[in-house]
Design a protein around this motif. Structure first.
Motif, PDB file in Angstrom:
ATOM      1  N   GLU A   1       6.790  -0.513   6.954  1.00 13.99           N
ATOM      2  CA  GLU A   1       5.966   0.702   6.957  1.00 13.99           C
ATOM      3  C   GLU A   1       4.541   0.396   6.507  1.00 13.99           C
ATOM      4  OE1 GLU A   1       6.442   3.306   3.300  1.00 13.99           O
ATOM      5  OE2 GLU A   1       8.371   2.253   3.281  1.00 13.99           O
ATOM      6  N   GLU A   2       4.372  -0.759   5.818  1.00 13.62           N
ATOM      7  CA  GLU A   2       3.037  -1.137   5.374  1.00 13.62           C
ATOM      8  C   GLU A   2       2.077  -1.276   6.560  1.00 13.62           C
ATOM      9  OE1 GLU A   2       2.239  -1.123   2.416  1.00 13.62           O
ATOM     10  OE2 GLU A   2       3.986  -1.556   1.189  1.00 13.62           O
ATOM     11  N   ALA A   3       2.627  -1.619   7.750  1.00 17.45           N
ATOM     12  CA  ALA A   3       1.775  -1.839   8.913  1.00 17.45           C
ATOM     13  C   ALA A   3       0.965  -0.586   9.240  1.00 17.45           C
ATOM     14  CB  ALA A   3       2.606  -2.277  10.111  1.00 17.45           C
ATOM     15  N   GLY A   4       1.618   0.584   9.158  1.00 19.71           N
ATOM     16  CA  GLY A   4       0.907   1.835   9.425  1.00 19.71           C
ATOM     17  C   GLY A   4      -0.151   2.116   8.386  1.00 19.71           C
ATOM     18  N   ASN A   5       0.174   1.856   7.128  1.00 19.64           N
ATOM     19  CA  ASN A   5      -0.796   2.052   6.048  1.00 19.64           C
ATOM     20  C   ASN A   5      -1.978   1.103   6.208  1.00 19.64           C
ATOM     21  OD1 ASN A   5       0.850   3.984   4.872  1.00 19.64           O
ATOM     22  ND2 ASN A   5       1.857   2.522   3.517  1.00 19.64           N
ATOM     23  N   LEU A   6      -1.674  -0.123   6.576  1.00 15.15           N
ATOM     24  CA  LEU A   6      -2.722  -1.124   6.731  1.00 15.15           C
ATOM     25  C   LEU A   6      -3.631  -0.785   7.914  1.00 15.15           C
ATOM     26  CD1 LEU A   6      -3.793  -3.632   5.444  1.00 15.15           C
ATOM     27  CD2 LEU A   6      -2.168  -5.004   6.748  1.00 15.15           C
ATOM     28  N   TYR A   7      -3.036  -0.278   8.977  1.00 16.63           N
ATOM     29  CA  TYR A   7      -3.849   0.127  10.134  1.00 16.63           C
ATOM     30  C   TYR A   7      -4.819   1.232   9.740  1.00 16.63           C
ATOM     31  CZ  TYR A   7      -5.180   1.789  14.747  1.00 16.63           C
ATOM     32  OH  TYR A   7      -5.910   2.170  15.847  1.00 16.63           O
ATOM     33  N   LEU A   8      -4.305   2.207   8.969  1.00 18.07           N
ATOM     34  CA  LEU A   8      -5.160   3.317   8.533  1.00 18.07           C
ATOM     35  C   LEU A   8      -6.287   2.803   7.645  1.00 18.07           C
ATOM     36  CD1 LEU A   8      -5.535   6.389   8.615  1.00 18.07           C
ATOM     37  CD2 LEU A   8      -3.989   6.562   6.643  1.00 18.07           C
ATOM     38  N   LEU A   9      -5.959   1.887   6.751  1.00 16.28           N
ATOM     39  CA  LEU A   9      -6.959   1.338   5.835  1.00 16.28           C
ATOM     40  C   LEU A   9      -8.027   0.540   6.582  1.00 16.28           C
ATOM     41  CD1 LEU A   9      -7.858   0.678   2.867  1.00 16.28           C
ATOM     42  CD2 LEU A   9      -6.422  -1.372   3.058  1.00 16.28           C
ATOM     43  N   THR A  10      -7.597  -0.326   7.495  1.00 14.93           N
ATOM     44  CA  THR A  10      -8.542  -1.238   8.147  1.00 14.93           C
ATOM     45  C   THR A  10      -9.382  -0.558   9.221  1.00 14.93           C
ATOM     46  OG1 THR A  10      -6.796  -1.956   9.668  1.00 14.93           O
ATOM     47  CG2 THR A  10      -7.161  -3.299   7.688  1.00 14.93           C
ATOM     48  N   ASN A  11      -9.022   0.660   9.599  1.00 16.04           N
ATOM     49  CA  ASN A  11      -9.794   1.375  10.611  1.00 16.04           C
ATOM     50  C   ASN A  11     -10.588   2.537  10.030  1.00 16.04           C
ATOM     51  OD1 ASN A  11      -9.099   0.382  13.568  1.00 16.04           O
ATOM     52  ND2 ASN A  11      -7.253   0.196  12.319  1.00 16.04           N
ATOM     53  N   SER A  12     -10.726   2.552   8.727  1.00 16.03           N
ATOM     54  CA  SER A  12     -11.468   3.612   8.047  1.00 16.03           C
ATOM     55  C   SER A  12     -12.572   2.982   7.193  1.00 16.03           C
ATOM     56  CB  SER A  12     -10.528   4.437   7.160  1.00 16.03           C
ATOM     57  OG  SER A  12      -9.423   4.937   7.894  1.00 16.03           O
ATOM     58  N   GLY A  13     -13.406   3.819   6.617  1.00  9.45           N
ATOM     59  CA  GLY A  13     -14.408   3.339   5.675  1.00  9.45           C
ATOM     60  C   GLY A  13     -15.690   2.864   6.312  1.00  9.45           C
TER      61      GLY A  13
ATOM     62  N   LEU B   1       0.814  -1.226   0.000  1.00 10.51           N
ATOM     63  CA  LEU B   1       0.000   0.000   0.000  1.00 10.51           C
ATOM     64  C   LEU B   1       0.839   1.264   0.000  1.00 10.51           C
ATOM     65  CD1 LEU B   1      -2.498  -1.160   2.806  1.00 10.51           C
ATOM     66  CD2 LEU B   1      -2.833  -1.333   0.334  1.00 10.51           C
ATOM     67  N   PHE B   2       2.160   1.136  -0.191  1.00  9.63           N
ATOM     68  CA  PHE B   2       3.052   2.273   0.037  1.00  9.63           C
ATOM     69  C   PHE B   2       2.877   3.407  -0.966  1.00  9.63           C
ATOM     70  CE2 PHE B   2       5.282  -0.482  -2.858  1.00  9.63           C
ATOM     71  CZ  PHE B   2       6.038   0.343  -3.682  1.00  9.63           C
ATOM     72  N   VAL B   3       2.212   3.147  -2.077  1.00 12.56           N
ATOM     73  CA  VAL B   3       2.032   4.234  -3.055  1.00 12.56           C
ATOM     74  C   VAL B   3       0.640   4.852  -2.976  1.00 12.56           C
ATOM     75  CG1 VAL B   3       3.777   3.358  -4.656  1.00 12.56           C
ATOM     76  CG2 VAL B   3       1.419   2.579  -4.876  1.00 12.56           C
ATOM     77  N   MET B   4      -0.171   4.403  -2.020  1.00 10.13           N
ATOM     78  CA  MET B   4      -1.498   4.988  -1.863  1.00 10.13           C
ATOM     79  C   MET B   4      -1.417   6.221  -0.957  1.00 10.13           C
ATOM     80  SD  MET B   4      -4.106   1.742  -1.575  1.00 10.13           S
ATOM     81  CE  MET B   4      -5.512   2.763  -2.057  1.00 10.13           C
ATOM     82  N   THR B   5      -2.227   7.205  -1.242  1.00  7.97           N
ATOM     83  CA  THR B   5      -2.232   8.431  -0.438  1.00  7.97           C
ATOM     84  C   THR B   5      -3.030   8.199   0.852  1.00  7.97           C
ATOM     85  OG1 THR B   5      -4.277   9.301  -1.410  1.00  7.97           O
ATOM     86  CG2 THR B   5      -2.207   9.780  -2.573  1.00  7.97           C
ATOM     87  N   ASP B   6      -2.813   9.087   1.828  1.00  9.38           N
ATOM     88  CA  ASP B   6      -3.574   8.976   3.080  1.00  9.38           C
ATOM     89  C   ASP B   6      -5.075   9.093   2.821  1.00  9.38           C
ATOM     90  OD1 ASP B   6      -1.296   8.599   4.526  1.00  9.38           O
ATOM     91  OD2 ASP B   6      -1.271  10.584   5.463  1.00  9.38           O
ATOM     92  N   ASP B   7      -5.455   9.967   1.899  1.00  8.16           N
ATOM     93  CA  ASP B   7      -6.886  10.125   1.603  1.00  8.16           C
ATOM     94  C   ASP B   7      -7.462   8.842   1.025  1.00  8.16           C
ATOM     95  OD1 ASP B   7      -6.974  12.704   2.533  1.00  8.16           O
ATOM     96  OD2 ASP B   7      -6.768  13.639   0.555  1.00  8.16           O
ATOM     97  N   GLU B   8      -6.696   8.155   0.176  1.00 12.77           N
ATOM     98  CA  GLU B   8      -7.173   6.891  -0.396  1.00 12.77           C
ATOM     99  C   GLU B   8      -7.289   5.815   0.685  1.00 12.77           C
ATOM    100  OE1 GLU B   8      -5.504   7.141  -4.987  1.00 12.77           O
ATOM    101  OE2 GLU B   8      -4.140   6.609  -3.358  1.00 12.77           O
ATOM    102  N   LEU B   9      -6.311   5.788   1.587  1.00 10.45           N
ATOM    103  CA  LEU B   9      -6.355   4.804   2.663  1.00 10.45           C
ATOM    104  C   LEU B   9      -7.518   5.082   3.614  1.00 10.45           C
ATOM    105  CD1 LEU B   9      -2.529   4.618   3.429  1.00 10.45           C
ATOM    106  CD2 LEU B   9      -3.905   2.820   2.387  1.00 10.45           C
ATOM    107  N   LYS B  10      -7.753   6.374   3.887  1.00 14.95           N
ATOM    108  CA  LYS B  10      -8.835   6.744   4.804  1.00 14.95           C
ATOM    109  C   LYS B  10     -10.215   6.466   4.204  1.00 14.95           C
ATOM    110  CE  LYS B  10      -6.270  10.366   7.237  1.00 14.95           C
ATOM    111  NZ  LYS B  10      -6.089  11.825   7.436  1.00 14.95           N
TER     112      LYS B  10
END
Length: 399
Positions: A301-313, A273-282
């Motif tokens: 670093e994917e762990a932080g991106n994954l946390y943001l993704l799985t706790n949004s939406g 997920l490293f090329v996705m923006t914060d807005d896309e992850l959120k």
């Protein structure tokens, strides 16, 4: 005349014999006869290799101006396999083996025994018509992995009534070969040379968006593939479409899920997920999703991106953490050679029943997503191992 052997002197013949036995034993261990896992479902499995051409898109990676072409591997429940030959694991063994060796930086000799391995899939077998059509799972392998590394996963689901379509993405997979002999090889440099890309990361993002477009095109083509010639009319249930992605493929389907409204469920294994923006992850997800994360992926670093993704939406995904699994575990590397474990490619998870657990978890999720199984039954399957953790959003689900 008998010649007495002097005490303390070892016969050279014995030494040579012992050495040969040791070499043979080592060869058998490193290059074993691969035991192919049984799919275990009620149906035999058929396999068709189909080539598609998307004339609405140009392939930006190609050396000449040309439309985007794809090879798709289609596994399906078969009605009759009599007279059909079993598919080899690798269609063009020398090509795929050399590509594997090159991309994993290993000597090709350690893969040579794979030339003779046969799968449980029967080429061009007669498809079995399922009332209402079969649900569809479309998947993208990790980059630069190849679709054949997911053979047992595809057979597991196809033997249970699913149609599984693996997309061979040109220049995203280690190698893709077309029937006319054309070959498309992966290289990191090509990503950096993507038209309009100023960096490797930007090239990767554009490449993922291109491969997400491959998914949409394959969905467009489902009816054309079920033309009564290649596959029966009405063969697919297009109201039940799931997508799966591993690593780079996991990133691809995440891009796809935010653009493509025809998919009904999503499964990813260590998504990149490293090329996705914060807005896309959120933005998170708005369909049922199962996300699996291995121990090493947790440290990136994917762990932080994954946390943001799985706790949004709108819809919180089922987030399964597998601390004892390794990132390549889903790609059948444990079947290639015992060296896979010693080289750190695969861990203890797979040798301890992990493969069956992963496939069973995915099958259970699909049944839940398609309203064929209760959430309680699905969660029971996920929590059947003690060495995993399950979260829905940031809420851990206890046994």
């Amino acid at each position: 005349m008998l010649v007495k052997r002097k005490k303390g002197i070892i016969d050279t013949g014995i030494l040579i014999g012992l050495s040969l036995a040791a070499v043979v034993g080592l060869m058998v261990y490193l290059f074993p006869t691969v035991t192919w896992p049984s799919p275990g479902g009620r149906y035999d499995v058929g396999l068709k290799i189909i080539e598609l051409e998307d004339k609405s898109r140009q392939d930006p990676f190609a050396d000449v101006t040309m439309s985007r072409r794809l090879v798709v591997d289609v596994w399906y429940p078969a009605a009759d396999t009599a007279g059909n030959r079993r598919s080899p694991w690798f269609r063009n063994a020398p090509l795929f083996i050399n590509s594997l060796a090159s991309n994993y930086e290993l000597p090709a000799i350690i893969f040579q025994h794979l030339r003779t391995v046969k799968s449980n899939s029967y080429l061009e077998a007669e498809p079995l018509m399922i009332e209402g059509g079969a649900p569809v799972v479309i998947f993208s392998p990790g980059t630069p992995a190849i679709v054949p590394l997911y053979f047992s996963f595809a057979e597991y689901l196809a033997s249970r009534g699913y149609v599984v379509i693996g997309i061979e993405h040109p220049y995203g997979a280690a190698v893709v070969e077309f029937s006319d002999g054309t070959q498309a090889h992966f290289s990191r440099e090509r990503a950096e040379q993507f038209p309009g890309a100023d960096s490797f990361e930007e090239g990767v993002r554009l490449g993922m968006e291109l491969m997400a477009g491959d998914f949409s095109f394959v969905i467009d083509e489902l009816e054309n593939m079920a033309d009564g010639d290649r596959l029966p009319v009405g063969f697919f249930d297009t109201d039940r479409i799931a997508v799966f992605g591993h690593s780079g493929g996991g990133g691809v389907i995440q891009f796809l899920s935010q653009r493509e409204k025809r998919i009904d469920a999503l499964i990813s294994f260590d998504p990149a997920l490293f090329v996705m923006t914060d807005d896309e992850l959120k933005a998170g997800m708005d369909i049922p999703a199962l996300v699996m994360e291995t121990g090493k992926w947790l440290e990136r670093e994917e762990a932080g991106n994954l946390y943001l993704l799985t706790n949004s939406g709108e819809v919180k995904p089922y987030h399964l953490k597998l601390p004892n699994a390794n990132h390549p575990d889903f790609a059948m590397l444990d079947h290639l050679s015992p060296l896979a474990h010693y080289l750190g490619f695969t861990g203890t998870f797979m040798t301890g029943g992990g493969e069956e657990y992963l496939y069973n978890s995915i099958s259970s999720f699909l049944e839940f997503a398609f309203d064929e199984r209760s959430e309680e039954e699905f969660l029971e399957t996920l929590l059947s191992r003690k060495d995993v953790q399950l979260f829905i959003g940031d809420r851990e689900i206890n046994r």
